[in-house]
Write an enzyme that holds these catalytic residues in place. Structure first.
Site, PDB file in Angstrom:
ATOM      1  CB  CYS A   9      -0.988  -0.019   1.163  1.00 42.61           C
ATOM      2  SG  CYS A   9      -0.299   0.303   2.788  1.00 42.61           S
ATOM      3  NE  ARG A  15      -4.603   1.726   1.763  1.00 42.40           N
ATOM      4  CZ  ARG A  15      -4.501   2.494   0.694  1.00 42.40           C
ATOM      5  NH1 ARG A  15      -5.441   2.482  -0.235  1.00 42.40           N
ATOM      6  NH2 ARG A  15      -3.456   3.282   0.524  1.00 42.40           N
TER       7      ARG A  15
END
Length: 191
Positions: A9, A15
């Site tokens: 990410c 994430r």
């Protein structure tokens, strides 16, 4: 030799570490899985921990609180890409960035949501009993599946919840957790 699954990410605090923690924990339930899961960021906040919201979400999804607490953000390196058997990215832009850096990864780089959508469609073709065998088989099936079931628009992008409110974190949960569960269901199905 273990297969390397790399998750990418931007900052490597929300994430990608969320996915790393959930996938590592899910694969550990299968015993010695032979799959190494790591994460990195294209614009990493090097050394930063996961925010509390990301830790809570990882644990809610079955991830290890210990792994989440130990995470420290790190930058994506050429070595990460050279060793990756499968790269999962948060967005299509991250996918493009990875492939631009290492074109050989074109057929092995997917967004997390894309894999979550495609893995169940090809699960009947995935062979092997061990997670590393099933992952290797899945990696072989995914490029064909992407061409067969393409998506337009941002459906395959995972929202960035960094420094966002509760509504964005809920959206991240709704987008990420089903994709992670779908991948684990194919690679490391529980008996």
């Amino acid at each position: 030799m273990a297969l390397h699954l790399l998750v990418v990410c931007t900052g490597n605090v929300c994430r990608s570490p969320l996915a790393e923690v959930v996938l590592r924990s899910g694969l550990q339930h299968s015993g010695d899985s032979g799959v190494q899961v790591t994460s990195a960021g294209t614009g990493a906040l090097v050394g930063a921990p996961m925010p509390d919201e990301a830790v809570e979400l990882a644990v809610k999804a079955g991830g290890s609180a210990r792994l989440a607490a130990q995470h420290r953000a790190r930058a994506l390196t050429p070595g990460d890409l050279a060793s990756a058997d499968l790269v999962l990215t948060a967005t299509r832009q991250h996918r493009a960035d990875v492939v631009a850096q290492r074109p050989a990864l074109l057929r092995r780089t997917f967004t997390l949501r894309e894999v979550g959508r495609l893995a169940p469609m090809v699960s009947g073709w995935v062979e092997g009993h061990l997670p590393e065998q099933r992952l290797a088989s899945l990696v072989g099936q995914l490029p064909t599946a992407r061409g067969r079931w393409p998506v337009t628009g941002g459906e395959d992008d995972l929202v960035d919840p960094y420094r966002q409110g509760a509504a964005v974190w809920r959206r991240c949960e709704q987008e990420a957790l089903p994709a992670l569960a779908a991948l684990l269901d194919v690679v490391a199905p529980r008996s």
